[in-house]
Design a protein around this motif. Structure first.
Motif, PDB file in Angstrom:
ATOM      1  N   GLY A 102      -1.928  17.479  10.912  1.00  0.00           N
ATOM      2  CA  GLY A 102      -1.003  16.532  11.512  1.00  0.00           C
ATOM      3  C   GLY A 102      -0.551  16.926  12.906  1.00  0.00           C
ATOM      4  O   GLY A 102      -0.887  17.996  13.417  1.00  0.00           O
ATOM      5  N   ALA A 103       0.211  16.037  13.522  1.00  0.00           N
ATOM      6  CA  ALA A 103       0.812  16.194  14.853  1.00  0.00           C
ATOM      7  C   ALA A 103      -0.239  16.190  15.968  1.00  0.00           C
ATOM      8  O   ALA A 103      -1.445  16.178  15.722  1.00  0.00           O
ATOM      9  CB  ALA A 103       1.668  17.462  14.939  1.00  0.00           C
TER      10      ALA A 103
ATOM     11  N   PRO B 101       2.990   4.937   6.885  1.00  0.00           N
ATOM     12  CA  PRO B 101       2.372   5.201   5.570  1.00  0.00           C
ATOM     13  C   PRO B 101       1.077   6.011   5.660  1.00  0.00           C
ATOM     14  O   PRO B 101       0.412   6.184   4.648  1.00  0.00           O
ATOM     15  CB  PRO B 101       2.092   3.786   5.072  1.00  0.00           C
ATOM     16  N   LYS B 102       0.727   6.517   6.861  1.00  0.00           N
ATOM     17  CA  LYS B 102      -0.577   7.180   7.024  1.00  0.00           C
ATOM     18  C   LYS B 102      -0.732   8.372   6.077  1.00  0.00           C
ATOM     19  O   LYS B 102      -1.779   8.546   5.448  1.00  0.00           O
ATOM     20  CB  LYS B 102      -0.766   7.628   8.478  1.00  0.00           C
ATOM     21  N   LYS B 103       0.335   9.193   5.970  1.00  0.00           N
ATOM     22  CA  LYS B 103       0.194  10.387   5.140  1.00  0.00           C
ATOM     23  C   LYS B 103       0.084  10.038   3.663  1.00  0.00           C
ATOM     24  O   LYS B 103      -0.693  10.647   2.923  1.00  0.00           O
ATOM     25  CB  LYS B 103       1.337  11.377   5.385  1.00  0.00           C
ATOM     26  N   GLU B 104       0.852   9.022   3.210  1.00  0.00           N
ATOM     27  CA  GLU B 104       0.795   8.627   1.797  1.00  0.00           C
ATOM     28  C   GLU B 104      -0.565   8.035   1.448  1.00  0.00           C
ATOM     29  O   GLU B 104      -1.115   8.288   0.373  1.00  0.00           O
ATOM     30  CB  GLU B 104       1.896   7.621   1.466  1.00  0.00           C
ATOM     31  N   ILE B 105      -1.118   7.241   2.368  1.00  0.00           N
ATOM     32  CA  ILE B 105      -2.405   6.595   2.108  1.00  0.00           C
ATOM     33  C   ILE B 105      -3.534   7.628   2.107  1.00  0.00           C
ATOM     34  O   ILE B 105      -4.429   7.586   1.258  1.00  0.00           O
ATOM     35  CB  ILE B 105      -2.642   5.457   3.124  1.00  0.00           C
TER      36      ILE B 105
ATOM     37  N   ARG C 119       0.840  -1.218   0.000  1.00  0.00           N
ATOM     38  CA  ARG C 119       0.000   0.000   0.000  1.00  0.00           C
ATOM     39  C   ARG C 119       0.865   1.255   0.000  1.00  0.00           C
ATOM     40  O   ARG C 119       0.568   2.232  -0.692  1.00  0.00           O
ATOM     41  CB  ARG C 119      -0.924   0.022   1.215  1.00  0.00           C
ATOM     42  N   LEU C 120       1.945   1.232   0.781  1.00  0.00           N
ATOM     43  CA  LEU C 120       2.862   2.371   0.819  1.00  0.00           C
ATOM     44  C   LEU C 120       3.529   2.550  -0.545  1.00  0.00           C
ATOM     45  O   LEU C 120       3.600   3.672  -1.061  1.00  0.00           O
ATOM     46  CB  LEU C 120       3.927   2.152   1.903  1.00  0.00           C
TER      47      LEU C 120
END
Length: 256
Positions: A109-110, A166-170, A52-53
């Motif tokens: 984010g953060a 991979p949260k940001k890419e997904i 997925r990443l």
């Protein structure tokens, strides 16, 4: 248009920082969306293990060499990249450009307290910056569409995601278009650095390609083993690829 370089099966854009910034500003001017992906040694290793990443990064409009090790590997593997385009440096350049051009931005984010401190410091550093909105990075997958719609309503033209892989890419792959932002840039731990929570390695460490070591020394229990494992795996990946692309020497003719 620069032809992409293939590195470990991933297409990487051989751009300088200035060229990357110009691509981003052109996307805003032309009303096109530009999703930016960055790769370092650890991410290239993890992309081998996480389909997925790998799919999310490969689907980005620009894929940049965020790590000095990637630039060195490109040189060794005959896929030269002009320079490292570090995600945090691109982030700061784009904030400066957004301030001067009146481009509204959104921060996602953060932790809430980190985000608030970063916003305070960004306001001091870029007093003319138009911040269309912000939200912390702690949310369930079920909230992603609602968050993307909120970003779209804000009118932000640049979206910065301070979330881990991979949260940001997904999120970007699934909902980047829905946000309406023209430039979507995942900046990883940059919010923490701008907020003063973590320190960035000095320029001399960056040039030597040991920024990872500086980070590991700050958080040895959390990052020490991870960096040791991924860096070793990256060296082995590079060595195997070098052997694969290097023609085997033909056996010498024997004279009788």
């Amino acid at each position: 248009m620069n032809d992409r370089q293939s590195l470990f099966g991933i297409e990487v854009d051989p751009l300088t920082m200035d060229e990357t910034v110009e691509r981003c500003l052109a996307a805003v001017r032309d009303g096109r969306q530009l999703e930016i992906g960055v790769v370092n040694a650890a991410k290239l290793v993890n992309m081998r293990r996480d389909a997925r990443l790998a799919e999310a990064v490969s689907g980005c409009d620009l894929v940049l060499a965020d790590g000095q090790a990637v630039v060195w590997a490109g040189k060794v593997l005959r896929a030269p990249l002009p320079e490292r385009v570090a995600g945090i440096d691109l982030f700061l350049r784009l904030l400066a450009e957004a301030e001067s051009a009146g481009i509204p931005v959104y921060f996602l984010g953060a932790k809430e307290e980190v985000l608030e401190e970063m916003l305070r410091r960004v306001a001091d550093r870029f007093p003319g910056l138009k911040v269309a909105g912000s939200r912390n990075g702690y949310f369930d997958d079920s909230q992603q569409e609602e968050i993307a719609d909120g970003i779209a309503r804000s009118g932000a033209q640049m979206l910065f995601l301070g979330m881990t892989s991979p949260k940001k890419e997904i999120f970007t792959a699934a909902h980047g278009a829905r946000t309406g932002a023209r430039v979507v840039h995942g900046v990883g731990g940059s919010f923490d650095i701008l907020a003063g929570v973590t320190r960035r390695a000095p320029a001399s460490w960056q040039r030597l390609g040991v920024e990872w070591l500086y980070r590991a020394l700050q958080e040895p229990r959390r990052l020490g083993k991870r960096y040791l494992t991924t860096n070793t795996a990256f060296l082995l990946m590079t060595a195997r690829e070098f052997i694969r692309i290097t023609p085997q020497a033909a056996p010498a003719n024997r004279s009788h």
